[in-house]
Design a protein around this motif. Sequence first.
Motif, short mmCIF file in Angstrom:
data_model
loop_
_atom_site.label_atom_id
_atom_site.label_comp_id
_atom_site.label_asym_id
_atom_site.label_seq_id
_atom_site.Cartn_x
_atom_site.Cartn_y
_atom_site.Cartn_z
N VAL A 262 -3.59 29.44 -55.71
CA VAL A 262 -3.42 28.03 -55.35
C VAL A 262 -3.09 27.92 -53.86
N ARG A 263 -3.72 26.95 -53.19
CA ARG A 263 -3.43 26.69 -51.78
C ARG A 263 -2.25 25.73 -51.66
N THR A 264 -1.39 25.99 -50.69
CA THR A 264 -0.27 25.09 -50.41
C THR A 264 -0.47 24.52 -49.00
N PRO A 265 -0.01 23.28 -48.77
CA PRO A 265 0.75 22.42 -49.68
C PRO A 265 -0.11 21.47 -50.51
N SER A 266 -1.44 21.66 -50.53
CA SER A 266 -2.32 20.71 -51.23
C SER A 266 -2.36 20.94 -52.74
N TRP A 267 -1.94 22.14 -53.22
CA TRP A 267 -1.98 22.54 -54.63
C TRP A 267 -3.40 22.61 -55.17
N GLU A 268 -4.33 22.90 -54.29
CA GLU A 268 -5.73 23.07 -54.69
C GLU A 268 -5.92 24.44 -55.34
N VAL A 269 -6.53 24.48 -56.53
CA VAL A 269 -6.77 25.73 -57.24
C VAL A 269 -8.01 26.40 -56.66
#
Length: 428
Positions: A262-269
């Motif tokens: 997961v990418r932060t801070p966007s919470w993209e999986v």
Amino acid sequence: MARFSPRKRDRACRMGAEESRNGNYGLMGASAVVANMNKQVQSARPWSLLHQCSLDQWNNGHGAAAAFTETTMTCNGLLFKDCSPAFCINRQGLLNVNKSEPFFSFRRKSKFTKMAEHFEYNHIPAQLSSIQNFHVQSVICCQGQTVILHLVRNLMTQFGIIDLKASKMLGIFGNQRVEFVNEALRGEISPDGTLCLIKLPTLKVGAMGFVLQLYKLSTREMVSEFTLPFNHALFVWDPRSSASRVAVTSFVSGEDNSLSLVRTPSWEVVTTNSRVHDFQASLNPGLKDLRFSRDGHLILAIMITPGCHCKEKKTRRFQPVDLSVYVFDGDSAVTLHCVQYHRYACGQHSCLINYMPVFSECGSRMAIVLNDLETPIDHVQIYKLPIRGSLQNRCRIRILHSFPPETIKHLPLPRKLINYLRFYPDYL
């Protein structure tokens, strides 16, 4: 790499027990360990058993000779009493654990634990402790000289930042409206030390469950928040990204047996492996911890027999717990391998270091402490990890095999390359 078939996976899982009977390292001195390691590491296949010794031999030089800086593999501390999942009072060396006390004793506790007392009396300013009524509950996470504390004031949870080197409190953040128990909190500082990700129960009206809150430590402000679909989700930062990617279990709604990047801070999986455990639909309650290898190319999920397995004081024979280390690709989350072993420990009350793997300074070896079913004697086994990634990463491993850890920072190389050799994320 493709997922193992059930038969192939079962054979791989039993590998440690079978290979542990090969070879006799009982009389090896430290120099012989180095020679043996250098001889085997070139030709051995990934996940081959490189070395086995008793825990006493490991502590008396075998661990250091095999290039493991972290050699503390046992602790008598109780989880959430003396130690936390991210902080062991024995391993961090702040306190002298009373080893004469029985393992997992259910003795009456004072108001504050040993760990909390240490920080409260040595790192919290007196006016905060006595006048403003701040009390230390536990250590949530730590990295280097930075420690994040669970603080309580007037029945409300807050988080404190401690600089151990300066023995100074840097500030307080994340004020909550209620007091949480230590078991409800989990945190990790990002590899570059700028962010702290904390999992805690949600306080939204009408909502239940847990959330992830991302804080910027320099300003102590929350950057973003994500509501988790499952309460038992675990997470760990990718050491290759300064503060932009985490691995999280049970992050996707409806997939309780999953591992996501997961990418932060966007919470993209980025990607999800929907089948972490081969034989269970849920990762709760068996999943105990989630870790990246030092170079970030592998993710390890540690499963343990659930429930209390504390040693009884008076004595009927107790059984060891079953442990499984599931290994995944750090970029795709694809399942690569599984190692199973046995340990006389309690996953519910024991400090995690009693059964968690540790990595060598070069990052290409993994050590575990285990027990054969026939005897309670503690053994340490060292396995060769697969070397993945770029030529640059392979060169780093060879260099770290050739130079002691303390000499790396003195090599005549550019600063960024030195940082890369020391696994510092600011190289990126």
